[in-house]
Design an enzyme around this catalytic site. Structure first.
Site, short mmCIF file in Angstrom:
data_model
loop_
_atom_site.label_atom_id
_atom_site.label_comp_id
_atom_site.label_asym_id
_atom_site.label_seq_id
_atom_site.Cartn_x
_atom_site.Cartn_y
_atom_site.Cartn_z
N THR A 20 48.56 -33.39 -82.46
CA THR A 20 49.31 -32.81 -83.58
C THR A 20 50.31 -33.78 -84.23
O THR A 20 51.22 -33.34 -84.92
CB THR A 20 50.03 -31.52 -83.13
OG1 THR A 20 51.02 -31.88 -82.15
CG2 THR A 20 49.07 -30.50 -82.55
N GLN A 28 55.45 -44.55 -90.01
CA GLN A 28 55.29 -45.39 -88.80
C GLN A 28 54.13 -44.90 -87.93
O GLN A 28 54.26 -44.80 -86.71
CB GLN A 28 56.57 -45.38 -87.95
CG GLN A 28 57.80 -45.80 -88.68
CD GLN A 28 57.80 -47.29 -88.99
OE1 GLN A 28 57.40 -48.09 -88.18
NE2 GLN A 28 58.23 -47.65 -90.19
N ASP A 59 48.36 -31.06 -78.11
CA ASP A 59 49.19 -32.18 -77.64
C ASP A 59 50.27 -32.44 -78.68
O ASP A 59 49.97 -32.72 -79.84
CB ASP A 59 48.32 -33.43 -77.48
CG ASP A 59 49.14 -34.61 -76.99
OD1 ASP A 59 49.56 -34.59 -75.83
OD2 ASP A 59 49.39 -35.53 -77.79
N TYR A 64 56.90 -36.52 -82.67
CA TYR A 64 55.91 -36.30 -83.73
C TYR A 64 56.53 -35.55 -84.91
O TYR A 64 55.95 -34.59 -85.44
CB TYR A 64 54.70 -35.52 -83.20
CG TYR A 64 53.88 -36.22 -82.14
CD1 TYR A 64 54.04 -37.57 -81.84
CD2 TYR A 64 52.91 -35.53 -81.42
CE1 TYR A 64 53.29 -38.21 -80.86
CE2 TYR A 64 52.15 -36.17 -80.44
CZ TYR A 64 52.35 -37.50 -80.17
OH TYR A 64 51.60 -38.12 -79.20
P1 NAP Z 1 42.38 -40.49 -82.62
O1 NAP Z 1 42.28 -39.09 -82.15
O2 NAP Z 1 41.48 -41.53 -82.08
O3 NAP Z 1 42.24 -40.51 -84.20
C1 NAP Z 1 42.81 -39.57 -85.03
C2 NAP Z 1 42.36 -39.95 -86.44
O4 NAP Z 1 40.94 -39.78 -86.50
C3 NAP Z 1 42.97 -39.12 -87.53
O5 NAP Z 1 43.47 -39.96 -88.53
C4 NAP Z 1 41.81 -38.29 -88.05
O6 NAP Z 1 41.86 -38.16 -89.46
C5 NAP Z 1 40.60 -39.10 -87.67
N1 NAP Z 1 39.44 -38.26 -87.35
C6 NAP Z 1 39.38 -37.19 -86.53
N2 NAP Z 1 38.14 -36.68 -86.52
C7 NAP Z 1 37.40 -37.45 -87.36
C8 NAP Z 1 36.04 -37.40 -87.79
N3 NAP Z 1 35.20 -36.48 -87.34
N4 NAP Z 1 35.62 -38.34 -88.68
C9 NAP Z 1 36.46 -39.28 -89.14
N5 NAP Z 1 37.77 -39.36 -88.78
C10 NAP Z 1 38.22 -38.45 -87.90
O7 NAP Z 1 43.81 -41.13 -82.37
P2 NAP Z 1 45.30 -40.71 -82.34
O8 NAP Z 1 45.66 -39.68 -83.36
O9 NAP Z 1 46.03 -42.00 -82.32
O10 NAP Z 1 45.38 -40.06 -80.91
C11 NAP Z 1 45.00 -38.73 -80.67
C12 NAP Z 1 46.14 -37.88 -80.18
O11 NAP Z 1 46.59 -38.46 -78.95
C13 NAP Z 1 47.35 -37.87 -81.10
O12 NAP Z 1 47.27 -36.86 -82.09
C14 NAP Z 1 48.42 -37.59 -80.10
O13 NAP Z 1 48.47 -36.19 -79.86
C15 NAP Z 1 47.96 -38.35 -78.89
N6 NAP Z 1 48.55 -39.71 -78.82
C16 NAP Z 1 49.46 -39.96 -77.91
C17 NAP Z 1 50.01 -41.21 -77.82
C18 NAP Z 1 50.99 -41.46 -76.77
O14 NAP Z 1 51.50 -42.57 -76.61
N7 NAP Z 1 51.30 -40.49 -75.99
C19 NAP Z 1 49.67 -42.22 -78.67
C20 NAP Z 1 48.73 -41.96 -79.58
C21 NAP Z 1 48.19 -40.70 -79.64
P3 NAP Z 1 41.68 -36.73 -90.20
O15 NAP Z 1 42.99 -36.04 -90.07
O16 NAP Z 1 41.29 -37.11 -91.57
O17 NAP Z 1 40.57 -36.03 -89.46
#
Ligand code: NAP
Length: 261
Positions: A20, A28, A59, A64
């Site tokens: 989320t 950033q 999550d 966030y």
């Molecule tokens: P991710 O899930 O690998 O990528 C999310 C991105 O992928 C978004 O920009 C989304 O854009 C796109 N996306 C999703 N489904 C898609 C599809 N079917 N086709 C094309 N693009 C798609 O990476 P992330 O957001 O970095 O990480 C996921 C989650 O993990 C985060 O939301 C967060 O909750 C958590 N996280 C935690 C940390 C930490 O340090 N704890 C760090 C990073 C992330 P659209 O919105 O356009 O779909």
């Protein structure tokens, strides 16, 4: 979607979780395209769609932006239908991140999270590492604060969103849940997943779609196949604010899991 155990916590999670970040923060962040935060209606519809598709895992983090606030406003009576993972340690203010892993800050953050989410428990709280995993675990009070919060019944499970293999292995040894990075281009943390599988600890995967850098349905399918071929994965957290992506992610993941069965 068939729920899976989150390690030995007793918590059952869908294999796809909804990240989320994009509900509350568009500064950033490392996504390929700039985006506007979704409207309240869009968030409400996205959450309803996620539930309808069988997702039960959200999550979030205080870092966030308005993510927690928006979830708190919208979940209401549905809160018990969700497993909520939140974080401690990173503070995002005025467009910048800073970190505080002290005992006091950890307790205060979780108490504030409960108020913001309008709930009396959080299912799992992770330490949001700045990269110095072992130093945080060895020298700071966050991990013992989480244990005390568990004893007070305010959180059900604890862990770390780690960034190193050594840190991830320590989390697996001492905590309930590790959040690790794994995707088709990055496999350094596979030993952490292996250890978690052996020790029946929960594994949440972040950045499995390379933060949005995967291309097309084939890229997404391949990413799911890669992550779910690894041992011990409880759930992959994918951030999206696009309902079509959410629908196709569930469909593609189902195909991958059914193919593997
Ligand atoms: P991710 O899930 O690998 O990528 C999310 C991105 O992928 C978004 O920009 C989304 O854009 C796109 N996306 C999703 N489904 C898609 C599809 N079917 N086709 C094309 N693009 C798609 O990476 P992330 O957001 O970095 O990480 C996921 C989650 O993990 C985060 O939301 C967060 O909750 C958590 N996280 C935690 C940390 C930490 O340090 N704890 C760090 C990073 C992330 P659209 O919105 O356009 O779909």
């Amino acid at each position: 979607m068939e729920l899976r155990p989150l390690g030995s916590t007793g918590i059952m999670v869908s294999p796809l979780g909804l990240g989320t970040v994009k509900l509350g923060r568009n500064q950033q962040v490392k996504y390929p395209q700039a985006f506007e935060l979704p409207s309240d209606n869009a968030v409400r519809e996205l959450l309803a769609l996620a539930r309808e598709l069988g997702i039960n895992l959200l999550d979030t983090a205080p870092a966030y932006g308005s993510s927690q606030q928006r979830l708190g406003q919208m979940l209401g009576a549905q809160r018990k239908d969700w497993v909520i993972v939140s974080k401690v340690g990173e503070i995002f203010e005025h467009g910048e991140s800073r970190f505080d892993f002290s005992y006091e800050h950890t307790v205060a953050t979780v108490e504030q999270t409960l108020k913001t989410l309008k709930t009396d428990y959080v299912d799992c709280v992770l330490i949001h590492s700045d990269g110095n995993d072992l130093a945080i675990l060895d020298n700071q009070g966050a991990a013992s604060a989480l244990i005390d919060l568990k004893q007070r019944g305010l959180i059900r499970a604890h862990g770390m969103s780690s960034k190193t293999v050594e840190g991830g292995l320590r989390v697996v040894r001492d905590m309930d849940v590790v959040m690790a990075t794994c995707n088709v281009d990055y496999n350094d943390e596979l030993p952490v997943l292996q250890a978690a599988a052996e020790q029946h600890k929960g594994v949440l995967i972040k950045k499995g779609l390379m933060s949005g850098h995967v291309q097309g349905e084939d890229g997404v399918r391949q990413s799911f196949a890669h992550v779910f071929a690894q041992p011990g994965v409880s759930s992959m957290i994918v951030g999206t604010i696009n309902p079509d992506h959410l629908r196709s992610n569930v469909r593609l993941l189902q195909q991958v899991l059914e193919g593997a069965a």
